[in-house]
Design a protein around this motif. Structure first.
Motif, PDB file in Angstrom:
ATOM      1  N   ALA A   1     -30.886   9.095 -40.949  1.00 35.71           N
ATOM      2  CA  ALA A   1     -31.793   8.039 -40.512  1.00 35.71           C
ATOM      3  C   ALA A   1     -31.027   6.850 -39.937  1.00 35.71           C
ATOM      4  CB  ALA A   1     -32.679   7.595 -41.677  1.00 35.71           C
ATOM      5  N   TYR A   2     -29.921   6.486 -40.571  1.00 34.45           N
ATOM      6  CA  TYR A   2     -29.155   5.310 -40.131  1.00 34.45           C
ATOM      7  C   TYR A   2     -27.696   5.697 -39.932  1.00 34.45           C
ATOM      8  CZ  TYR A   2     -33.219   3.548 -42.582  1.00 34.45           C
ATOM      9  OH  TYR A   2     -34.482   3.359 -43.042  1.00 34.45           O
TER      10      TYR A   2
ATOM     11  N   TYR B   1     -27.743  -5.053 -29.226  1.00 27.86           N
ATOM     12  CA  TYR B   1     -28.964  -4.312 -28.976  1.00 27.86           C
ATOM     13  C   TYR B   1     -28.698  -2.989 -28.278  1.00 27.86           C
ATOM     14  CZ  TYR B   1     -32.235  -7.802 -30.598  1.00 27.86           C
ATOM     15  OH  TYR B   1     -32.980  -8.628 -31.383  1.00 27.86           O
TER      16      TYR B   1
ATOM     17  N   GLN C   1     -32.149 -14.728 -31.326  1.00 27.97           N
ATOM     18  CA  GLN C   1     -32.521 -13.471 -30.668  1.00 27.97           C
ATOM     19  C   GLN C   1     -33.924 -13.539 -30.098  1.00 27.97           C
ATOM     20  OE1 GLN C   1     -31.672 -10.083 -33.232  1.00 27.97           O
ATOM     21  NE2 GLN C   1     -29.803 -11.053 -33.960  1.00 27.97           N
TER      22      GLN C   1
ATOM     23  N   ILE D   1     -32.446   9.259 -48.677  1.00 30.55           N
ATOM     24  CA  ILE D   1     -33.863   9.289 -49.075  1.00 30.55           C
ATOM     25  C   ILE D   1     -34.720   9.177 -47.821  1.00 30.55           C
ATOM     26  CG2 ILE D   1     -35.681   7.919 -50.155  1.00 30.55           C
ATOM     27  CD1 ILE D   1     -33.952   7.478 -52.464  1.00 30.55           C
ATOM     28  N   VAL D   2     -34.388   8.206 -46.967  1.00 31.69           N
ATOM     29  CA  VAL D   2     -35.187   8.025 -45.753  1.00 31.69           C
ATOM     30  C   VAL D   2     -35.028   9.235 -44.834  1.00 31.69           C
ATOM     31  CG1 VAL D   2     -35.615   6.548 -43.775  1.00 31.69           C
ATOM     32  CG2 VAL D   2     -34.969   5.535 -45.945  1.00 31.69           C
TER      33      VAL D   2
ATOM     34  N   HIS E   1     -40.637   6.927 -29.320  1.00 30.59           N
ATOM     35  CA  HIS E   1     -39.451   7.122 -30.113  1.00 30.59           C
ATOM     36  C   HIS E   1     -38.976   5.803 -30.700  1.00 30.59           C
ATOM     37  CE1 HIS E   1     -36.088   9.699 -31.160  1.00 30.59           C
ATOM     38  NE2 HIS E   1     -35.431   8.561 -31.215  1.00 30.59           N
TER      39      HIS E   1
ATOM     40  N   ILE F   1     -36.901   0.508 -49.459  1.00 28.09           N
ATOM     41  CA  ILE F   1     -36.062   1.178 -50.464  1.00 28.09           C
ATOM     42  C   ILE F   1     -34.943   0.257 -50.903  1.00 28.09           C
ATOM     43  CG2 ILE F   1     -34.724   3.256 -50.977  1.00 28.09           C
ATOM     44  CD1 ILE F   1     -36.885   4.630 -49.822  1.00 28.09           C
TER      45      ILE F   1
ATOM     46  N   GLU G   1     -35.535  18.285 -23.390  1.00 27.83           N
ATOM     47  CA  GLU G   1     -35.796  16.877 -23.080  1.00 27.83           C
ATOM     48  C   GLU G   1     -34.535  16.088 -23.397  1.00 27.83           C
ATOM     49  OE1 GLU G   1     -39.287  15.054 -24.675  1.00 27.83           O
ATOM     50  OE2 GLU G   1     -40.460  16.871 -24.329  1.00 27.83           O
TER      51      GLU G   1
ATOM     52  N   ARG H   1     -34.928 -12.951 -26.266  1.00 27.84           N
ATOM     53  CA  ARG H   1     -35.575 -11.688 -25.923  1.00 27.84           C
ATOM     54  C   ARG H   1     -37.087 -11.685 -26.055  1.00 27.84           C
ATOM     55  NH1 ARG H   1     -31.563  -7.754 -25.927  1.00 27.84           N
ATOM     56  NH2 ARG H   1     -29.583  -8.631 -26.574  1.00 27.84           N
TER      57      ARG H   1
ATOM     58  N   PHE I   1     -39.092   1.047 -43.372  1.00 23.60           N
ATOM     59  CA  PHE I   1     -39.218   1.875 -44.564  1.00 23.60           C
ATOM     60  C   PHE I   1     -37.934   1.812 -45.407  1.00 23.60           C
ATOM     61  CE2 PHE I   1     -38.929   6.140 -46.596  1.00 23.60           C
ATOM     62  CZ  PHE I   1     -40.008   6.008 -47.438  1.00 23.60           C
TER      63      PHE I   1
ATOM     64  N   LEU J   1     -37.164  12.028 -46.255  1.00 26.60           N
ATOM     65  CA  LEU J   1     -38.615  11.792 -46.210  1.00 26.60           C
ATOM     66  C   LEU J   1     -39.147  11.700 -44.790  1.00 26.60           C
ATOM     67  CD1 LEU J   1     -39.251   9.282 -49.131  1.00 26.60           C
ATOM     68  CD2 LEU J   1     -39.731  11.718 -49.045  1.00 26.60           C
ATOM     69  N   LYS J   2     -38.332  11.203 -43.855  1.00 26.76           N
ATOM     70  CA  LYS J   2     -38.888  10.860 -42.546  1.00 26.76           C
ATOM     71  C   LYS J   2     -38.359  11.674 -41.369  1.00 26.76           C
ATOM     72  CE  LYS J   2     -41.410   7.223 -43.671  1.00 26.76           C
ATOM     73  NZ  LYS J   2     -42.854   7.171 -43.480  1.00 26.76           N
ATOM     74  N   MET J   3     -37.289  12.423 -41.538  1.00 28.87           N
ATOM     75  CA  MET J   3     -36.650  13.026 -40.369  1.00 28.87           C
ATOM     76  C   MET J   3     -36.790  14.546 -40.326  1.00 28.87           C
ATOM     77  SD  MET J   3     -34.719  10.375 -38.914  1.00 28.87           S
ATOM     78  CE  MET J   3     -33.199  11.059 -38.299  1.00 28.87           C
TER      79      MET J   3
ATOM     80  N   ASP K   1     -27.833   2.688 -28.576  1.00 27.81           N
ATOM     81  CA  ASP K   1     -28.178   4.106 -28.434  1.00 27.81           C
ATOM     82  C   ASP K   1     -27.980   4.566 -26.995  1.00 27.81           C
ATOM     83  OD1 ASP K   1     -29.962   4.256 -31.105  1.00 27.81           O
ATOM     84  OD2 ASP K   1     -30.389   2.430 -29.979  1.00 27.81           O
TER      85      ASP K   1
ATOM     86  N   SER L   1     -26.111  -7.570 -35.856  1.00 26.12           N
ATOM     87  CA  SER L   1     -27.492  -7.996 -35.651  1.00 26.12           C
ATOM     88  C   SER L   1     -27.744  -8.356 -34.191  1.00 26.12           C
ATOM     89  CB  SER L   1     -27.794  -9.189 -36.554  1.00 26.12           C
ATOM     90  OG  SER L   1     -29.083  -9.682 -36.294  1.00 26.12           O
ATOM     91  N   PHE L   2     -26.704  -8.889 -33.517  1.00 25.65           N
ATOM     92  CA  PHE L   2     -26.877  -9.313 -32.136  1.00 25.65           C
ATOM     93  C   PHE L   2     -26.632  -8.198 -31.120  1.00 25.65           C
ATOM     94  CE2 PHE L   2     -27.178 -13.445 -33.871  1.00 25.65           C
ATOM     95  CZ  PHE L   2     -27.781 -14.232 -32.906  1.00 25.65           C
TER      96      PHE L   2
ATOM     97  N   ILE M   1     -29.822   5.287 -50.094  1.00 29.40           N
ATOM     98  CA  ILE M   1     -30.974   4.845 -49.307  1.00 29.40           C
ATOM     99  C   ILE M   1     -31.100   5.692 -48.048  1.00 29.40           C
ATOM    100  CG2 ILE M   1     -31.940   2.924 -47.980  1.00 29.40           C
ATOM    101  CD1 ILE M   1     -30.556   1.025 -49.925  1.00 29.40           C
TER     102      ILE M   1
ATOM    103  N   HIS N   1     -32.050  11.492 -27.757  1.00 33.68           N
ATOM    104  CA  HIS N   1     -31.710  10.115 -28.108  1.00 33.68           C
ATOM    105  C   HIS N   1     -30.645  10.133 -29.199  1.00 33.68           C
ATOM    106  CE1 HIS N   1     -32.897   6.197 -30.093  1.00 33.68           C
ATOM    107  NE2 HIS N   1     -32.577   5.859 -28.867  1.00 33.68           N
TER     108      HIS N   1
ATOM    109  N   LEU O   1     -38.939   3.363 -39.135  1.00 35.23           N
ATOM    110  CA  LEU O   1     -37.960   3.976 -40.033  1.00 35.23           C
ATOM    111  C   LEU O   1     -37.125   2.901 -40.719  1.00 35.23           C
ATOM    112  CD1 LEU O   1     -37.320   6.990 -40.410  1.00 35.23           C
ATOM    113  CD2 LEU O   1     -35.408   6.701 -38.876  1.00 35.23           C
TER     114      LEU O   1
ATOM    115  N   LYS P   1     -37.642  -6.862 -36.863  1.00 37.16           N
ATOM    116  CA  LYS P   1     -36.713  -7.745 -37.567  1.00 37.16           C
ATOM    117  C   LYS P   1     -37.460  -8.873 -38.280  1.00 37.16           C
ATOM    118  CE  LYS P   1     -32.543  -6.825 -34.970  1.00 37.16           C
ATOM    119  NZ  LYS P   1     -31.290  -7.388 -34.486  1.00 37.16           N
TER     120      LYS P   1
ATOM    121  N   TYR Q   1     -28.951   8.280 -24.254  1.00 35.66           N
ATOM    122  CA  TYR Q   1     -29.616   9.570 -24.139  1.00 35.66           C
ATOM    123  C   TYR Q   1     -28.647  10.607 -23.607  1.00 35.66           C
ATOM    124  CZ  TYR Q   1     -34.265   7.866 -25.181  1.00 35.66           C
ATOM    125  OH  TYR Q   1     -35.348   7.365 -25.831  1.00 35.66           O
TER     126      TYR Q   1
END
Lengths: 658, 203
Positions: free
Chosen positions: A139-140, A635, B162, A211-212, B15, B29, A584, B166, B25, A215-217, A638, A632-633, A208, A587, B22, B175, A640
């Protein structure tokens, strides 16, 4: 002149001096570091190391790094164990200094549980879970990389203590008041606290994350009750992690505050309460052993059904048993100190809750046996470890039930009977399980299998060695030998059994060498050992893709209809690849240097706190904060993978298969 | 061709949405683990709070008017962070940032009052972390909450930058939702601190 003296003075406190064995270690560490730098520079591999590994967020790469580190830690913990066995082989032996012996039993315990079993487990989580549930990553992925590097630098901080500053020596759980400043004024305890604290934060984040992920993927159609059993075991283990690890974080932080700023949580004076530490640490520590053993149960379940060519017997009861164990694991911690005087009522509660755990565990044992019943068994190395596990774990579990009888425990407590018990469940359960998993999924990780012949040698040496080493210890315990004993005199009569035990220890050591040889041999003759995507005729989704898996794992997400989806597909031939698959763009997360840099800064912060060097610790902590803000800053995290690239990768695999 | 591009854009949008939910969620936790962390500290405090070691007791030390002020300030900040989220749902960036600034100011006043309280305890009453087990437990429990609030302040300031750059996107929206969760959580923890430590301490 004065400056030279002060440098000498500093160096003699900074480095551990005066022991020829440690001097040898220092020299060899220095030499191998130089060798590593030379090799990397000579082959111009620095960029490769940085781009492909250190900054990678790919769960498969991270898993491999976990496993490499844990095998190194198994070596170190094993050397500690053999040094202890050498010391105990003969009465009145002085092979080790008493202080050195105390350090070794402490680091052996910490390393084997926290820096060997945990990372080996996380390595398997990482490699297997996304492939089993049909996911492209966890998940992360960024957090996953951070978890790994926090573990890595925590382990390094702990390990460096044996050549710099001095190892901790207050036992693997460091009970106060012995671990307090009043009784352990050296800095070894600080290494213990910070090494475990830093890697513990990583473990919590992994809990953590998975678990995610689970449950989610999951891929379409895979309901919870269609998940492979290993994935279920990972889920139950992670549930325990998120409830147990924060307690460890608090406990270590409070112990550090006692030592660093003179707080009175666990001190003998000032109103502190050492027993509270023992309660807190076991509220983490007992669940911790279930954290490491549940995934082993999951591995056995997958292995046993694969090599019996049958569906796992009692799927639902297996899931239920695992979740019950997760819950009960939080209600047994007092059985570690029945003798501490909590009173009969409290002891009875914890004795019964402990015995209750034998019930779901028994259910699982029968499920494995019934899976094998009338199956077409194939005795491959993963299956051998699984079959050897069952009797070993049953005996270890039975002696556990004996220990859980509170009145009897007053006799067994802290004796070699206990030592034999927990090694039997931890080696027979956890280590055998992870070996089975490592052999089972090795082809999936690297694209080649391990030599079965050498693997069988390793298996038998480990197994025979195990019983030779630990069966005598039950009797030594009943004869009154207590744990952490430095030496004993002739008239105790413990000599012969201890010698036998030491021989067993060395047999296991030789078994380990065979495993190393096995890996080296299989790499050398890699052409004979090339593995297909499905070398074991497997049942779950990870065997439906190439070995090693492509970066994106699944070109098209599979749709799941049954529990053993891949097996069913093979039986029905329904999955016969039709010509035009619709791809397709996929990501994917980008690599990031932040996890590595941030964890390295944590190492320096920890090192600073260990020595009380705030000039190092504070800037390093500020660096950690800057890393968090930088993340955090950012963006642009990710990208494709274009369809063309997927088509090429898939075509190459299919071409090779034909 | 145009159709295909629109399709893939739509897909990417879906997506992204999944991706953000996600993360929310996972934050829930994380909050469970933070609950256990505070639970352990509360348990420690409760076990140790009678062990004053001849030093000052809770009754002698706690000055309720300041504590009640702190409580109201933090509760109000929770309310204003809620208003910020409401502003965000209306798509009003100015309102969102404005209420976040109010929340930061209130949070900062809370921290200032708390630091002042600690300072006067240490300087005037000689009640430090090493005076007694009771005070060790007190400073670490209340201090950990204060540290959480301080981290939240830095986080919110970063988020405002931010947002102003943005605007409200799927990512910034998530966030804001996460930090408001965090902020409400700290509020709930404070209610327990207020009850267990302060009210029961002076009773």
């Amino acid at each position: 002149m004065r400056m030279l003296d002060s440098i000498k003075q500093f160096a003699s406190e900074f480095f551990v001096t005066g022991d020829p064995m440690i001097l040898g270690a220092q020299v060899s560490i220095g030499l191998s570091m130089v060798a590593m730098v030379v090799v990397l520079t000579m082959f111009k591999k620095w960029g490769w190391l940085w781009r492909e590994w250190l900054t990678s967020v790919d769960h498969k790469r991270i898993g491999i790094m976990y496993i490499i580190c844990s095998i190194m830690m198994l070596f170190r913990g094993g050397v500690d164990a053999l040094l202890m066995r050498m010391q105990l082989a003969m009465p009145d032996n002085q092979f080790l200094q008493p202080e050195h012996y105390n350090q070794i039993f402490t680091t052996h315990g910490v390393i084997m549980i926290l820096f060997m079993a945990m990372p080996l487990m996380f390595g398997l989580f990482n490699i297997v879970v996304p492939l089993q549930i049909g996911a492209r990553d966890v998940a992360y992925p960024f957090l996953n990389s951070l978890s790994f590097w926090m573990f890595f630098w925590g382990a390094m901080l702990f390990n460096v203590s044996f050549v710099i500053g001095g190892s901790p020596d207050a036992g693997w759980l460091s009970y106060p008041p012995l671990s307090e400043l009043s009784h352990s004024p050296g800095i070894g305890q600080n290494f213990y606290i910070w090494g475990i604290q830093i890697s513990g934060i990583g473990s919590l984040a992994t809990g953590i994350n998975f678990i995610v992920t689970i449950l989610k993927m999951r891929t379409p159609g895979m309901t919870l009750m269609k998940m492979p059993m290993f994935t279920w075991s990972v889920f139950s283990s992670c549930v325990i992690i998120i409830f147990a690890f924060p307690i460890l974080t608090v406990t270590l932080a409070l112990l550090f505050l006692d030592r660093f700023v003179g707080a009175h949580f666990f001190t003998l004076d000032g109103g502190g309460n050492p027993m509270m530490y023992i309660n807190l640490i076991w509220m983490w520590g007992h669940p911790e052993v279930y954290i490491v053993v549940l995934p082993a149960f999951g591995i056995f379940s997958d292995v046993v059904s694969t090599f019996s060519k049958k569906k796992l017997f009692g799927y639902k009861s297996m899931v239920f048993a695992m979740l019950i164990i997760s819950l009960l694991s939080f209600f047994t911690w007092v059985h570690h100190f029945f003798t501490m005087g909590s009173g009969a009522d409290v002891n009875i509660f914890f004795a019964i809750s402990t015995m209750a755990i034998a019930i779901p565990t028994g259910v699982k044992i029968f499920n494995w046996l019934f899976t094998m019943y009338r199956g077409r068994l194939k005795f491959t190395t993963p299956m051998l470890w699984t079959i050897a596990f069952i009797p070993c774990f049953v005996v270890g579990g039975m002696t556990g039930v004996l220990l859980s009888v509170a009145p009897a425990d007053f006799q067994f407590h802290n004796s070699y009977f206990l030592i034999a018990h927990f090694h039997q469940v931890l080696i027979g359960g956890v280590a055998f399980g992870y070996f089975a998993g490592l052999y089972y999924w090795w082809p999936k990780m690297f694209g080649f299998s391990l030599n079965e012949h050498l693997g069988k040698w390793a298996f038998w040496l480990w197994n025979i060695g195990f019983y030779v080493c630990f069966m005598p210890q039950y009797f030594l315990g009943l004869d009154g030998m207590t744990r952490r004993t430095y030496t004993y005199s002739w008239d105790m009569g413990w000599g012969p059994l201890n010698l036998v035990s030491t021989i067993g220890g060395f047999l296991m050591g030789i078994g380990f060498l065979f495993q190393v040889w096995q890996i080296a041999h299989s790499i050398k003759f890699i052409k004979q050992h090339r593995a297909s995507g499905d070398p074991w005729d497997g049942r779950t989704l990870e065997w439906s893709i190439p070995s090693p898996a492509p970066i994106y794992n699944f070109a098209v997400l599979p749709t799941v209809k049954t529990t053993d989806e891949w097996w069913e597909q093979k039986q029905n031939k329904s999955a016969a690849t039709k010509g035009d698959v619709h791809y397709e763009p996929i990501h994917m997360p980008k690599n990031s240097a932040i996890p590595f840099i941030k964890s390295t800064l944590w190492f320096f912060a920890g090192f600073g706190f260990v020595w009380g060097w705030l000039w190092l610790a504070i800037p390093a902590m500020i660096g950690v904060a800057i890393c968090m803000i930088a993340r955090s800053f950012s963006y642009d995290t990710d990208y494709y993978i274009p369809v063309e690239e997927i088509k090429q990768t898939e075509a190459a695999w299919k071409g090779a298969k034909v | 061709m145009a159709h295909a591009a629109a399709h893939s854009e739509h897909h990417a949008h879906d997506h992204e949405h999944d991706h953000e939910s996600l993360k929310t969620f996972g934050f829930w936790i994380f909050l469970i683990t933070d609950c256990i962390l505070f639970g352990s500290l509360f348990a420690t405090y409760i076990v140790l709070h009678h062990n004053t070691n001849g030093g000052p007791t809770a009754e002698e030390l706690f000055k309720m008017p300041g504590i009640i002020a702190e409580t109201f300030i933090l509760l109000t900040s929770s309310f204003t962070s809620g208003l910020a989220v409401l502003g965000m749902h209306k798509g009003n960036t100015k309102q969102l940032i404005g209420w976040l600034i109010v929340t930061i100011l209130l949070g900062a006043s809370f921290i200032t009052l708390e630091v002042t309280e600690f300072y006067s305890m240490v300087m005037h009453e000689h009640a430090t972390i090493s005076t007694s087990a009771f005070l060790s437990g007190f400073f670490v429990l209340v201090g950990t909450h204060g540290l959480h609030v301080s981290v939240g302040l830095v986080w919110m300031i970063g988020l405002i930058f931010q947002l102003s750059r943005r605007g409200i996107t799927a990512v910034t929206k998530r966030k804001v939702e996460v930090i408001s969760l965090y902020w409400h959580f700290l509020d709930v923890v404070w209610i327990f601190v207020f009850t267990v430590v302060y009210l029961m301490g002076v009773m």
